[in-house]
Motif scaffolding. Structure first.
Motif, PDB file in Angstrom:
ATOM      1  N   LYS A 187       0.814  -1.215   0.000  1.00  0.00           N
ATOM      2  CA  LYS A 187       0.000   0.000   0.000  1.00  0.00           C
ATOM      3  C   LYS A 187       0.847   1.264   0.000  1.00  0.00           C
ATOM      4  CE  LYS A 187      -4.033  -2.136   2.219  1.00  0.00           C
ATOM      5  NZ  LYS A 187      -3.520  -3.520   2.270  1.00  0.00           N
ATOM      6  N   THR A 206     -11.279   8.592 -10.241  1.00  0.00           N
ATOM      7  CA  THR A 206     -11.598   7.608  -9.207  1.00  0.00           C
ATOM      8  C   THR A 206     -12.934   6.976  -9.583  1.00  0.00           C
ATOM      9  OG1 THR A 206     -12.893   8.994  -7.689  1.00  0.00           O
ATOM     10  CG2 THR A 206     -10.476   9.074  -7.485  1.00  0.00           C
ATOM     11  N   MET A 208     -15.602   4.419  -7.957  1.00  0.00           N
ATOM     12  CA  MET A 208     -16.107   3.576  -6.869  1.00  0.00           C
ATOM     13  C   MET A 208     -17.237   2.720  -7.429  1.00  0.00           C
ATOM     14  SD  MET A 208     -18.033   4.692  -3.366  1.00  0.00           S
ATOM     15  CE  MET A 208     -19.323   3.622  -2.734  1.00  0.00           C
ATOM     16  N   PHE A 218     -14.856   1.479   0.724  1.00  0.00           N
ATOM     17  CA  PHE A 218     -14.337   1.784  -0.603  1.00  0.00           C
ATOM     18  C   PHE A 218     -14.494   3.272  -0.924  1.00  0.00           C
ATOM     19  CE2 PHE A 218     -15.032  -2.885  -1.540  1.00  0.00           C
ATOM     20  CZ  PHE A 218     -13.670  -3.163  -1.659  1.00  0.00           C
ATOM     21  N   ILE A 221     -11.430   5.389  -0.342  1.00  0.00           N
ATOM     22  CA  ILE A 221     -10.380   5.461  -1.366  1.00  0.00           C
ATOM     23  C   ILE A 221     -10.580   6.725  -2.191  1.00  0.00           C
ATOM     24  CG2 ILE A 221      -9.282   4.258  -3.285  1.00  0.00           C
ATOM     25  CD1 ILE A 221      -9.185   2.762  -0.544  1.00  0.00           C
ATOM     26  N   SER A 305     -12.155   1.184  -7.063  1.00  0.00           N
ATOM     27  CA  SER A 305     -12.364   0.477  -5.796  1.00  0.00           C
ATOM     28  C   SER A 305     -13.700  -0.245  -5.793  1.00  0.00           C
ATOM     29  CB  SER A 305     -12.311   1.464  -4.625  1.00  0.00           C
ATOM     30  OG  SER A 305     -13.363   2.406  -4.699  1.00  0.00           O
ATOM     31  N   SER A 323      -6.165  -0.636  -8.621  1.00  0.00           N
ATOM     32  CA  SER A 323      -7.467  -1.109  -8.134  1.00  0.00           C
ATOM     33  C   SER A 323      -7.369  -1.574  -6.692  1.00  0.00           C
ATOM     34  CB  SER A 323      -8.011  -2.219  -9.032  1.00  0.00           C
ATOM     35  OG  SER A 323      -7.124  -3.311  -9.099  1.00  0.00           O
ATOM     36  N   VAL A 324      -8.505  -1.427  -5.995  1.00  0.00           N
ATOM     37  CA  VAL A 324      -8.605  -1.790  -4.586  1.00  0.00           C
ATOM     38  C   VAL A 324      -9.777  -2.756  -4.434  1.00  0.00           C
ATOM     39  CG1 VAL A 324      -8.780  -0.949  -2.224  1.00  0.00           C
ATOM     40  CG2 VAL A 324      -7.821   0.538  -4.011  1.00  0.00           C
ATOM     41  N   THR A 325      -9.493  -3.943  -3.904  1.00  0.00           N
ATOM     42  CA  THR A 325     -10.507  -4.973  -3.705  1.00  0.00           C
ATOM     43  C   THR A 325     -10.457  -5.436  -2.259  1.00  0.00           C
ATOM     44  OG1 THR A 325     -11.219  -7.187  -4.411  1.00  0.00           O
ATOM     45  CG2 THR A 325      -8.876  -6.751  -4.465  1.00  0.00           C
ATOM     46  N   ASN A 326     -11.443  -6.207  -1.832  1.00  0.00           N
ATOM     47  CA  ASN A 326     -11.353  -6.829  -0.515  1.00  0.00           C
ATOM     48  C   ASN A 326     -11.219  -8.338  -0.636  1.00  0.00           C
ATOM     49  OD1 ASN A 326     -14.120  -7.018  -1.383  1.00  0.00           O
ATOM     50  ND2 ASN A 326     -14.709  -7.573   0.698  1.00  0.00           N
ATOM     51  N   GLU A 345      -7.988  -4.699   0.777  1.00  0.00           N
ATOM     52  CA  GLU A 345      -8.451  -4.277   2.102  1.00  0.00           C
ATOM     53  C   GLU A 345      -9.066  -5.509   2.780  1.00  0.00           C
ATOM     54  OE1 GLU A 345      -8.188  -1.452   3.708  1.00  0.00           O
ATOM     55  OE2 GLU A 345      -7.327  -0.183   2.126  1.00  0.00           O
ATOM     56  N   SER A 361     -10.019   3.389   5.416  1.00  0.00           N
ATOM     57  CA  SER A 361      -9.373   2.186   4.889  1.00  0.00           C
ATOM     58  C   SER A 361      -7.887   2.223   5.217  1.00  0.00           C
ATOM     59  CB  SER A 361      -9.556   2.125   3.371  1.00  0.00           C
ATOM     60  OG  SER A 361      -8.961   3.276   2.759  1.00  0.00           O
TER      61      SER A 361
END
Length: 374
Positions: A187, A206, A208, A218, A221, A305, A323-326, A345, A361
């Motif tokens: 990160k 961005t 979302m 999210f 972010i 995200s 990209s941001v994922t869980n 995350e 986050s």
């Protein structure tokens, strides 16, 4: 059926979400007051506990070995009555489990025997379905029968479920026989890269595209990238897209969208493009793709995200994609799609249950720390 034919049918061998749990979360979105699991005491324990953080009571009939032989009819009647006595609910949901379905338990007769004067959503489901969206569909079908939702909303939800399944089969957890879990990129390094891009005067988007309550983290972010851009005097270089249309979806989902939009407003973050509702994450991709082509094709980078793999790469391929994922198993598919950097995350879901505001986050905190040190 031969052993060989069974082996050929086996396509996915890593653990995947359960239809039982999917049914429970759908009951939550339908605003049930009490959800009763008709099964062993430990079935879906973790998610049942998490859902209680989100404001609903989750009970179990606690079927044991004796019930596996002689049935659990009276146990279910007793728990239904106890739920009414303890919580005075306006709406109850009952969810089957593998055990109750295997022994052929009927959910409707105990409801009749309990003689309730309130609607009950009965979900006959088990965890043996290859697509966990079956649990959602069964819950919605029962909600339709009980008059909780109308036919139009049911058909809309059914379509979204089909598309969600397709998204996972194309680029998600159902896209490969086995996906190695990964924590993705570091990160701190990704945060430094975003700041480099902003300092260089690069323009970014961005996006979302979050699923329901996961949007509470999210959204952070989007918030963190905008705060970093503002610190650098580059706020005009950022365009924000988000699926927080509060005019569509089940009641609780619409409220999530309103809460997040309000928080964006309080933090002076403008959402330039509203791309759908918070249950429409599987179908927002076409609109995002079209918007990028028509208005933002010359932008340099995008930070996506939520459910990034639902968004086509056709008009994003020339940008640097972060990209941001869980989902730890989502890292490899996103890299294969062409995403340059992917971060995870991991603790997102438990932190976004029972809240009604944007939750910080790990990546957002990291980005803020980096920019504040400058």
């Amino acid at each position: 059926m031969s052993t060989n034919s069974r082996t050929k049918e086996l396509s996915i061998i890593h653990p995947r979400p359960s239809s039982i749990v999917a049914a429970l979360y759908t009951l939550r979105d339908l605003n049930v007051d009490v959800a009763i699991l008709h099964g062993p005491p430990g079935c879906s324990f973790k998610h049942a506990r998490l859902l209680e953080e989100d404001g609903i009571h989750v009970l179990t009939t606690a079927l044991d070995e004796n019930c596996f032989v002689f049935g659990g009819h009276y146990e279910l009647v007793n728990v239904i009555n106890k739920a009414v006595e303890l919580f005075n609910p306006n709406l109850i949901g009952i969810v089957g489990t593998c055990a109750s379905m295997i022994i052929g338990e009927d959910l409707h007769e105990p409801v009749l025997n309990a003689n309730l004067g309130i609607p009950v959503i009965e979900v006959e489901v088990h965890a043996g379905f290859s697509d966990n969206t079956k649990g959602v569909l069964f819950a919605l079908e029962s909600a339709l029968d009980a008059g909780i939702i109308d036919r139009t909303e049911f058909e809309r939800q059914k379509y979204l479920l089909e598309e969600a399944t397709n998204v996972e089969k194309r680029h998600g957890a159902a896209s490969k026989e086995y996906l190695e879990p990964s924590r993705g990129d570091v990160k701190y390094k990704v945060g430094k890269r975003i700041i480099e891009l902003l300092k260089e005067g690069k323009r970014g988007i961005t996006i979302m595209n979050a699923k329901k309550e996961t949007g509470y983290m999210f959204a952070d972010i989007t918030l963190a990238v905008n705060q970093a851009a503002s610190k650098l005097g580059k706020e005009s270089n950022i365009i924000n897209m988000a699926n927080i249309d509060d005019s569509v979806g089940l009641p609780r989902v619409r409220q999530h969208a309103r809460n997040i939009m309000n928080d964006f407003g309080e933090n002076s973050v403008e959402i330039h493009e509203l791309v759908g509702g918070m249950d429409e994450y599987p179908i927002t991709g076409d609109k995002i793709n079209r918007l990028v082509e028509e208005k933002y094709s010359n932008y340099d980078f995008a930070v996506i995200s939520g459910v990034p793999h639902a968004i086509p790469m056709a008009n994003l391929s020339d940008m640097e994609i972060i990209s941001v994922t869980n989902g730890p198993r989502q890292v490899i598919p996103l890299k294969e799609m062409g995403h340059n950097r992917v971060i995870v995350e991991v603790d997102l879901h438990p932190k976004t249950l029972g809240v009604d505001y944007i939750v910080e986050s790990e990546f957002g905190a990291t980005l803020r720390e980096i920019i504040n040190d400058k």
